[in-house]
Every structure is written in C-alpha cells, then in structure tokens.
Design a protein around this motif. Structure first.
Motif, short mmCIF file in Angstrom:
data_model
loop_
_atom_site.label_atom_id
_atom_site.label_comp_id
_atom_site.label_asym_id
_atom_site.label_seq_id
_atom_site.Cartn_x
_atom_site.Cartn_y
_atom_site.Cartn_z
N VAL A 58 -7.71 43.32 136.69
CA VAL A 58 -7.79 44.60 136.00
C VAL A 58 -6.64 45.61 136.58
O VAL A 58 -6.13 45.24 137.67
CB VAL A 58 -8.98 45.33 136.61
N ILE A 59 -5.80 46.04 135.60
CA ILE A 59 -4.70 47.00 135.98
C ILE A 59 -5.35 48.32 136.54
O ILE A 59 -6.15 48.91 135.96
CB ILE A 59 -3.86 47.12 134.63
N THR A 60 -4.63 48.71 137.83
CA THR A 60 -4.76 50.10 138.26
C THR A 60 -3.84 50.98 137.53
O THR A 60 -2.90 50.73 136.77
CB THR A 60 -4.48 50.01 139.72
N ARG A 61 -4.30 52.21 137.55
CA ARG A 61 -3.66 53.41 136.92
C ARG A 61 -1.90 53.44 137.45
O ARG A 61 -1.09 53.76 136.57
CB ARG A 61 -4.34 54.86 137.10
N GLU A 62 -1.82 53.26 138.69
CA GLU A 62 -0.50 53.20 139.07
C GLU A 62 0.23 52.21 138.69
O GLU A 62 1.56 52.33 138.33
CB GLU A 62 -0.37 53.24 140.68
N GLN A 63 -0.30 50.93 138.49
CA GLN A 63 0.38 49.80 138.07
C GLN A 63 0.60 49.92 136.50
O GLN A 63 1.81 49.58 136.07
CB GLN A 63 -0.66 48.44 137.94
#
Length: 143
Positions: A58-63
């Motif tokens: 899962v990609i984080t919002r900051e990533q």
C-alpha cells in the motif's frame, strides 16, 4: 484499468506498483509482463522516480507525493513551489524525505487534506484508496 473486467474497487488500497504502472503508461511504456508491475517498476527505477521497493505494498500519501514530485521533476516541471504545512494538525508526522514533496503537493493542490472533527489532516502515513489515488493523479495530469 479496474481490479477486474467489471470492477474499479474505489475503496481498495492503492499500491506503489499501481502508481508506477500508471505513470509508465502515461509515458507510453508497454506495461505487459509478469509480475504485472514489473515494467512500471523498472521504468520508475531507471528514471529516478521510485526505488522500486515493495511494489505490491500500500502506498502512503507521502510516498505518492514523493513519487509525483520526482515524476514532475523528471518531466521538467518546476517543483520549487512550496506551501506551509502549518494548517495541518499532523504536519509533524511528515517524514523528512517527504516534506518538500508534500509541501509541493499542497501548494499545487494535488493534496488538500482530510477533515475530521473540524481538524485538517494530511494523513501522510495513511494509505490512500484507489479513488483518492485517481483524484490526485487526475489533478496532477490536468496541472
């Protein structure tokens, strides 16, 4: 593409592999192959957009902000504009590597935050849904 021939799954998580595959497709890269994200992963690594790790994760919002920031720079876009993150309750939770990308993403209105109990949050460590990812990518491509 959706998650199947008849479903988009807007509330499912967005992965790192999904994002680099989408961006590779925007660049005209043939993304067929196994695993499904391999061509996007290679393209992103070759162009300094992602380190290629944890593609099914899962990609984080900051990533996501960091990947789009690097992609914009790769495309020759000026990424020097920055917004203050002081309006966001959780601004201190933004990782050091993602501070400039998040400031840029807020300044360019790619990310506007989440409102919860009259508090505005960036939720930098939170995973984004496919719907959020699609919205952020749409804003990015329009800008």
């Amino acid at each position: 593409n959706g998650t199947s021939s008849n479903a988009f799954s807007p509330n499912a998580n967005t992965t790192r592999g999904m994002i680099v595959t989408i961006l590779a497709r925007v660049e005209g890269v043939n993304t067929n192959g196994t695993p499904w994200y391999a061509a996007g992963q290679k393209w992103a690594m070759d162009n300094g957009i992602s380190d290629g790790t944890n593609m099914p994760g899962v990609i984080t919002r900051e990533q996501l902000a960091a990947i789009l920031y690097r992609y914009a720079a790769y495309r020759g876009v000026d990424v020097s504009d920055r917004a203050s993150l002081d309006l966001f309750t959780d601004a201190g939770a933004v990782s050091d590597y993602a501070r400039a990308p998040m400031q840029w993403a807020v300044q360019t209105k790619l990310i506007s935050g989440r409102l919860d109990h009259k508090q505005l949050y960036l939720a930098p460590q939170s995973g984004g849904t496919r719907a959020e990812g699609a919205t952020i990518l749409m804003r990015f491509l329009i800008n």
